[in-house]
Design a protein around this motif. Structure first.
Motif, PDB file in Angstrom:
ATOM      1  N   PHE A  82       0.772  -1.227   0.003  1.00  0.00           N
ATOM      2  CA  PHE A  82      -0.131  -0.041   0.098  1.00  0.00           C
ATOM      3  C   PHE A  82       0.935   1.285   0.162  1.00  0.00           C
ATOM      4  O   PHE A  82       2.092   1.211   0.476  1.00  0.00           O
ATOM      5  N   ASN A  83       0.310   2.354  -0.581  1.00  0.00           N
ATOM      6  CA  ASN A  83       0.999   3.479  -0.244  1.00  0.00           C
ATOM      7  C   ASN A  83       0.647   4.046   1.262  1.00  0.00           C
ATOM      8  O   ASN A  83      -0.287   3.681   1.656  1.00  0.00           O
ATOM      9  N   VAL A  84       1.787   4.818   1.787  1.00  0.00           N
ATOM     10  CA  VAL A  84       1.487   5.257   3.238  1.00  0.00           C
ATOM     11  C   VAL A  84       0.164   6.044   3.378  1.00  0.00           C
ATOM     12  O   VAL A  84      -0.107   6.197   4.604  1.00  0.00           O
ATOM     13  N   THR A  85      -0.262   6.591   2.299  1.00  0.00           N
ATOM     14  CA  THR A  85      -1.242   7.579   2.241  1.00  0.00           C
ATOM     15  C   THR A  85      -2.798   6.903   1.956  1.00  0.00           C
ATOM     16  O   THR A  85      -3.734   7.714   2.240  1.00  0.00           O
ATOM     17  N   HIS A  86      -2.735   5.732   1.771  1.00  0.00           N
ATOM     18  CA  HIS A  86      -3.844   4.834   1.851  1.00  0.00           C
ATOM     19  C   HIS A  86      -4.495   4.931   3.302  1.00  0.00           C
ATOM     20  O   HIS A  86      -3.804   4.821   4.072  1.00  0.00           O
ATOM     21  N   THR A  87      -5.744   4.498   3.457  1.00  0.00           N
ATOM     22  CA  THR A  87      -6.410   4.539   4.713  1.00  0.00           C
ATOM     23  C   THR A  87      -6.826   3.160   5.159  1.00  0.00           C
ATOM     24  O   THR A  87      -6.733   2.285   4.644  1.00  0.00           O
ATOM     25  N   VAL A  88      -7.427   3.273   6.418  1.00  0.00           N
ATOM     26  CA  VAL A  88      -7.838   1.903   6.950  1.00  0.00           C
ATOM     27  C   VAL A  88      -9.114   1.411   6.211  1.00  0.00           C
ATOM     28  O   VAL A  88      -9.236   0.370   5.898  1.00  0.00           O
ATOM     29  N   ALA A  89      -9.999   2.283   5.737  1.00  0.00           N
ATOM     30  CA  ALA A  89     -10.909   1.904   4.781  1.00  0.00           C
ATOM     31  C   ALA A  89     -10.275   1.079   3.440  1.00  0.00           C
ATOM     32  O   ALA A  89     -11.037   0.249   2.935  1.00  0.00           O
ATOM     33  N   ASP A  90      -9.195   1.531   3.264  1.00  0.00           N
ATOM     34  CA  ASP A  90      -8.592   0.872   1.947  1.00  0.00           C
ATOM     35  C   ASP A  90      -8.311  -0.508   2.215  1.00  0.00           C
ATOM     36  O   ASP A  90      -8.369  -1.579   1.338  1.00  0.00           O
ATOM     37  N   ILE A  91      -7.778  -0.779   3.508  1.00  0.00           N
ATOM     38  CA  ILE A  91      -7.615  -1.980   3.872  1.00  0.00           C
ATOM     39  C   ILE A  91      -8.612  -3.024   3.841  1.00  0.00           C
ATOM     40  O   ILE A  91      -8.793  -4.059   3.328  1.00  0.00           O
ATOM     41  N   HIS A  92      -9.813  -2.406   4.325  1.00  0.00           N
ATOM     42  CA  HIS A  92     -10.890  -3.036   4.256  1.00  0.00           C
ATOM     43  C   HIS A  92     -11.444  -3.598   2.747  1.00  0.00           C
ATOM     44  O   HIS A  92     -11.977  -4.749   2.373  1.00  0.00           O
ATOM     45  N   ARG A  93     -11.192  -2.658   1.971  1.00  0.00           N
ATOM     46  CA  ARG A  93     -11.619  -2.815   0.512  1.00  0.00           C
ATOM     47  C   ARG A  93     -10.713  -3.832  -0.020  1.00  0.00           C
ATOM     48  O   ARG A  93     -11.088  -4.803  -0.975  1.00  0.00           O
ATOM     49  N   TYR A  94      -9.332  -3.864   0.326  1.00  0.00           N
ATOM     50  CA  TYR A  94      -8.335  -4.834  -0.107  1.00  0.00           C
ATOM     51  C   TYR A  94      -8.871  -6.287   0.409  1.00  0.00           C
ATOM     52  O   TYR A  94      -8.837  -7.175  -0.428  1.00  0.00           O
ATOM     53  N   ILE A  95      -9.142  -6.210   1.628  1.00  0.00           N
ATOM     54  CA  ILE A  95      -9.697  -7.651   2.346  1.00  0.00           C
ATOM     55  C   ILE A  95     -11.078  -8.135   1.394  1.00  0.00           C
ATOM     56  O   ILE A  95     -10.826  -9.297   1.082  1.00  0.00           O
ATOM     57  N   ARG A  96     -11.897  -7.348   1.132  1.00  0.00           N
ATOM     58  CA  ARG A  96     -13.107  -7.694   0.673  1.00  0.00           C
ATOM     59  C   ARG A  96     -12.780  -8.161  -1.016  1.00  0.00           C
ATOM     60  O   ARG A  96     -13.463  -9.025  -1.265  1.00  0.00           O
ATOM     61  N   SER A  97     -11.692  -7.513  -1.699  1.00  0.00           N
ATOM     62  CA  SER A  97     -11.408  -7.928  -2.866  1.00  0.00           C
ATOM     63  C   SER A  97     -10.601  -9.513  -3.017  1.00  0.00           C
ATOM     64  O   SER A  97     -10.872  -9.974  -3.909  1.00  0.00           O
ATOM     65  N   GLU A  98      -9.795  -9.690  -1.771  1.00  0.00           N
ATOM     66  CA  GLU A  98      -9.049 -11.040  -1.733  1.00  0.00           C
ATOM     67  C   GLU A  98      -9.957 -12.035  -1.254  1.00  0.00           C
ATOM     68  O   GLU A  98      -9.713 -13.111  -1.637  1.00  0.00           O
ATOM     69  N   GLN A  99     -10.802 -11.680  -0.101  1.00  0.00           N
ATOM     70  CA  GLN A  99     -11.280 -12.905   0.474  1.00  0.00           C
ATOM     71  C   GLN A  99     -12.712 -12.056   0.872  1.00  0.00           C
ATOM     72  O   GLN A  99     -12.952 -11.739   2.053  1.00  0.00           O
ATOM     73  N   PRO A 100     -13.664 -12.264   0.172  1.00  0.00           N
ATOM     74  CA  PRO A 100     -14.861 -11.562   0.446  1.00  0.00           C
ATOM     75  C   PRO A 100     -15.762 -12.230   1.572  1.00  0.00           C
ATOM     76  O   PRO A 100     -16.423 -11.379   2.320  1.00  0.00           O
ATOM     77  N   ARG A 101     -15.363 -13.440   1.899  1.00  0.00           N
ATOM     78  CA  ARG A 101     -16.157 -14.047   3.027  1.00  0.00           C
ATOM     79  C   ARG A 101     -15.775 -13.307   4.603  1.00  0.00           C
ATOM     80  O   ARG A 101     -16.314 -13.761   5.541  1.00  0.00           O
ATOM     81  N   CYS A 102     -14.583 -12.576   4.442  1.00  0.00           N
ATOM     82  CA  CYS A 102     -13.681 -12.084   5.650  1.00  0.00           C
ATOM     83  C   CYS A 102     -14.111 -10.614   5.896  1.00  0.00           C
ATOM     84  O   CYS A 102     -13.566 -10.198   6.515  1.00  0.00           O
ATOM     85  N   ALA A 103     -14.975 -10.089   4.725  1.00  0.00           N
ATOM     86  CA  ALA A 103     -15.084  -8.722   4.867  1.00  0.00           C
ATOM     87  C   ALA A 103     -15.791  -8.301   5.796  1.00  0.00           C
ATOM     88  O   ALA A 103     -16.327  -8.902   6.574  1.00  0.00           O
ATOM     89  N   ASP A 104     -15.654  -6.817   6.178  1.00  0.00           N
ATOM     90  CA  ASP A 104     -16.531  -6.012   7.116  1.00  0.00           C
ATOM     91  C   ASP A 104     -16.296  -6.630   8.684  1.00  0.00           C
ATOM     92  O   ASP A 104     -17.249  -6.605   9.324  1.00  0.00           O
ATOM     93  N   LYS A 105     -15.141  -7.202   9.000  1.00  0.00           N
ATOM     94  CA  LYS A 105     -14.908  -7.362  10.399  1.00  0.00           C
ATOM     95  C   LYS A 105     -13.805  -6.426  11.048  1.00  0.00           C
ATOM     96  O   LYS A 105     -13.210  -5.748  10.263  1.00  0.00           O
ATOM     97  N   GLN A 106     -13.982  -6.367  12.290  1.00  0.00           N
ATOM     98  CA  GLN A 106     -13.251  -5.373  12.801  1.00  0.00           C
ATOM     99  C   GLN A 106     -11.536  -5.616  12.967  1.00  0.00           C
ATOM    100  O   GLN A 106     -11.255  -6.943  12.980  1.00  0.00           O
TER     101      GLN A 106
END
Length: 137
Positions: A82-106
Motif C-alpha cells: 500500500f501507499n502510506v497515504t492509503h487509509t484503514v478503509a482501503d485495507i477493508h476494501r483490499y480484504i473484500r477484494s481478496e477474501q470476500p467472506r472475511c470482509a467487514d470485520k473489525q
C-alpha cells in the motif's frame, strides 16, 4: 566446558592443558542438520494459513509504500503493498477484494493491540507502516 586443575599461577601448565584439551576435542565437525533435513510434519486438520501476496489497486510506485500482513479471522493471511497515504478503509476494501467472506470485520493493530476504528486515518497516521493487522473473529 573444560575444567583445568592447575595449582598456582602457572601459565605454561595452563597453556599445555588448553593444547591438550583442544587436541582431544573436535568441535563443529560433521555436516550438521538444517531445518530442511527434517522429515515433513504430519498434516493437521487446522485452518489453512496460505498467504496471498498482492498489491492494492491504485498503488503509486513513485510514492512511499509499505507492506502489511493481515491475519484474517478464518486463519488465512494476506500480504499487501500500500501507499502510506492509503487509509484503514482501503485495507477493508483490499480484504473484500481478496477474501470476500472475511470482509467487514473489525481490524486491530497487532502491537500495541488497539482497534482500528478511524476509517479515514492514513496508514502513516494510524502507525501501521510495515505492520501486522489482525482481524477479530
Amino acid at each position: 566446558m573444560p575444567t583445568f586443575q592447575i595449582v598456582g599461577a602457572n601459565p605454561d601448565a595452563l597453556e599445555a592443558a588448553v593444547v591438550k584439551y583442544n587436541a582431544a576435542s573436535s568441535p563443529f565437525v560433521g555436516q550438521g542438520r538444517k531445518l530442511s533435513d527434517a522429515s515433513p510434519a504430519p498434516q493437521q486438520a487446522a485452518p489453512t494459513t496460505a498467504a496471498s501476496k498482492g498489491e492494492f489497486e491504485g498503488v503509486d510506485a513513485s510514492a512511499p509504500t509499505t507492506t502489511l500482513q493481515i491475519r484474517l479471522a478464518d486463519g488465512h493471511r494476506l500480504t499487501g503493498t500500500f501507499n502510506v497515504t492509503h487509509t484503514v478503509a482501503d485495507i477493508h476494501r483490499y480484504i473484500r477484494s481478496e477474501q470476500p467472506r472475511c470482509a467487514d470485520k473489525q481490524l486491530m493493530s497487532a502491537y500495541p493491540p488497539k482497534p482500528l476504528t478511524d476509517e479515514n486515518a492514513t496508514l502513516e497516521q494510524a502507525g501501521l507502516l510495515n505492520a501486522v493487522i489482525i482481524q477479530k473473529p
